[in-house]
Design a protein around this motif. Structure first.
Motif, PDB file in Angstrom:
ATOM      1  N   TYR A   7      56.312  98.003  62.709  1.00 40.33           N
ATOM      2  CA  TYR A   7      56.370  97.189  63.582  1.00 40.33           C
ATOM      3  C   TYR A   7      54.861  97.206  64.544  1.00 40.33           C
ATOM      4  O   TYR A   7      54.178  97.393  65.315  1.00 40.33           O
ATOM      5  N   LEU A  19      60.197  94.196  70.446  1.00 40.26           N
ATOM      6  CA  LEU A  19      59.903  94.634  69.637  1.00 40.26           C
ATOM      7  C   LEU A  19      60.526  94.251  68.406  1.00 40.26           C
ATOM      8  O   LEU A  19      61.241  94.073  68.483  1.00 40.26           O
ATOM      9  N   VAL A  32      63.885  94.519  66.727  1.00 42.52           N
ATOM     10  CA  VAL A  32      64.836  95.494  65.883  1.00 42.52           C
ATOM     11  C   VAL A  32      65.379  95.184  67.816  1.00 42.52           C
ATOM     12  O   VAL A  32      67.054  95.317  67.105  1.00 42.52           O
ATOM     13  N   LYS A  33      65.146  95.057  68.783  1.00 41.78           N
ATOM     14  CA  LYS A  33      66.409  94.449  69.391  1.00 41.78           C
ATOM     15  C   LYS A  33      65.420  93.497  71.029  1.00 41.78           C
ATOM     16  O   LYS A  33      65.121  93.759  71.279  1.00 41.78           O
ATOM     17  N   ILE A  35      65.295  93.590  73.872  1.00 39.26           N
ATOM     18  CA  ILE A  35      65.550  94.759  75.282  1.00 39.26           C
ATOM     19  C   ILE A  35      65.838  94.812  76.981  1.00 39.26           C
ATOM     20  O   ILE A  35      66.747  94.989  77.457  1.00 39.26           O
ATOM     21  N   TYR A  65      58.945 106.063  70.006  1.00 39.62           N
ATOM     22  CA  TYR A  65      58.512 106.110  71.246  1.00 39.62           C
ATOM     23  C   TYR A  65      57.749 105.379  71.704  1.00 39.62           C
ATOM     24  O   TYR A  65      56.428 104.843  71.164  1.00 39.62           O
ATOM     25  N   TRP A  78      61.227 104.013  75.858  1.00 39.26           N
ATOM     26  CA  TRP A  78      62.116 104.106  74.969  1.00 39.26           C
ATOM     27  C   TRP A  78      62.242 104.950  74.097  1.00 39.26           C
ATOM     28  O   TRP A  78      61.213 105.395  73.273  1.00 39.26           O
ATOM     29  N   ARG A  79      63.183 105.183  73.032  1.00 40.79           N
ATOM     30  CA  ARG A  79      63.269 105.205  71.642  1.00 40.79           C
ATOM     31  C   ARG A  79      63.599 104.786  70.683  1.00 40.79           C
ATOM     32  O   ARG A  79      64.604 104.132  70.856  1.00 40.79           O
ATOM     33  N   SER A  80      63.269 104.968  69.501  1.00 41.00           N
ATOM     34  CA  SER A  80      64.202 104.100  69.279  1.00 41.00           C
ATOM     35  C   SER A  80      64.017 104.407  67.388  1.00 41.00           C
ATOM     36  O   SER A  80      63.148 105.500  66.968  1.00 41.00           O
ATOM     37  N   ASP A  81      65.476 104.137  65.928  1.00 45.97           N
ATOM     38  CA  ASP A  81      65.136 104.288  65.267  1.00 45.97           C
ATOM     39  C   ASP A  81      65.240 103.217  64.358  1.00 45.97           C
ATOM     40  O   ASP A  81      65.293 103.785  62.764  1.00 45.97           O
ATOM     41  N   THR A  87      68.042 101.942  69.262  1.00 43.60           N
ATOM     42  CA  THR A  87      66.536 102.039  70.514  1.00 43.60           C
ATOM     43  C   THR A  87      67.429 102.256  72.287  1.00 43.60           C
ATOM     44  O   THR A  87      68.018 100.976  72.389  1.00 43.60           O
TER      45      THR A  87
END
Length: 330
Positions: A7, A19, A32-33, A35, A65, A78-81, A87
């Motif tokens: 990442y 990200l 990933v996203k 944001i 995180y 923020w958090r992401s899987d 996310t």
């Protein structure tokens, strides 16, 4: 690295700084996203492609995180899987907006110094009630909370009244205990520790008695074999090498490398652990700034080599441990 993927933060010229993840292949390297999508006014950059500027990526118990911002909430936790749907913002710590001559923008708590301490996330953040203080999170909104308002009260200047800040820095894990440097407004910048509770967040030792700061501009804490090592100034011998086990009696000057009050470890100390030794750069007043090491004892703290002979300095820098060997520039 998280769940077998790398990442990182990147700007593809279309979505701004966001990200990303990669499995090492072209097709497996994707955002990933987005944001903070689209274009608009973003403080303090003005109008353009919006970016979320992810920072301080930290993995705890299968969750990534980080700090990121959108144009609704500002910079928050923020958090992401690893998926776009997974996310999400954890909590809007400093809600509301502010207005300047260019427009209205969301407030930001600016989470920073994210660290995993025994499976618990600690970080620093700002809100309008407490200033810059120590926070913790279990990944939920309700479980994201202020640990302790170390420097209470407010101050007033020409622009208004604001909360005092202890400004914790150098958050460091030592066997599941958080150590950091903070200013409570009474003792100056000193060494603190926390177990994540308000009662368990305490100053370790007033190294420099009174209101003076024990730590200078460049602060570096490092753990080795369950002991914290750092450079500090007690106001008597200057900036020198210290160690702490978290107790008052176990926090003491390890060695006065450069005798007198001038000290020697203020800049580019380069603390690096290799097996059971801590390497660093120091100047003893005789050999210039050279490579030193310690095993945690006074007698085991010694010059490794006088690379630039005499009083000249080799300035060891960029220290890196690889398979039990120290590499550096000099």
């Amino acid at each position: 690295e998280f769940n077998g993927l790398l990442y990182f933060v990147a700007d593809d010229g279309v979505n701004g700084e966001e990200l990303w993840q990669s499995d090492g292949t072209t097709v497996g390297t994707v955002m990933v996203k987005d944001i903070n999508p689209g274009q608009g006014n973003q403080y303090p950059y003005g109008f353009g492609i919006l970016s979320s500027f992810p920072r301080d990526l930290t993995v705890i118990d299968g969750v990534l995180y980080f700090s990121a911002e959108d144009n609704t909430h500002g910079a928050e936790l923020w958090r992401s899987d690893g998926t776009a749907a997974g996310t999400v913002m954890v909590k809007d710590i400093f809600s509301g907006t502010f207005t300047d001559s260019y427009g209205t923008y969301p407030n930001s708590s600016n989470p920073a110094n994210l660290v995993n301490v025994g499976g618990t996330l600690f970080f620093t953040a700002y809100d309008d009630d407490h200033g810059w203080e120590l926070w913790t999170s279990d990944g939920t909104e309700s479980g994201t909370r202020l640990v302790k308002d170390i420097f209470t009260g407010t101050f007033t200047d020409t622009d208004g009244t604001y909360p005092n800040s202890s400004t914790p820095s150098q958050l460091t894990d030592v066997d599941g205990v958080l150590y950091f440097v903070a200013d409570d407004g009474t003792h100056g910048l000193e060494l603190w520790k926390s177990d994540g509770t308000e009662a368990g967040t305490t100053m370790v030792e007033d190294i420099r008695a009174g209101t003076g700061d024990a730590f200078g501009e460049r602060i570096e804490l490092i753990a080795m074999n369950g002991i914290l090592y750092f450079a500090a100034d007690n106001g008597i011998v200057g900036d020198e090498l210290w160690r702490s086990d978290g107790t008052t009696e176990g926090t003491y000057l390890l060695k006065d490398v450069k005798t007198g009050s001038e000290g020697n470890l203020s800049y580019f100390t380069g603390f690096t652990v290799v097996d059971d030794h801590l390497f660093f750069s120091a100047d003893d007043g005789t050999h210039g700034r050279e490579l030193w090491k310690t095993d945690g004892t006074e007698q085991g703290t010694a010059l490794v080599a006088d690379i630039a002979l005499g009083t000249s300095s080799s300035y060891p820098f960029y220290m890196t441990a690889v398979d039990g060997i120290l590499y550096f520039s000099a």
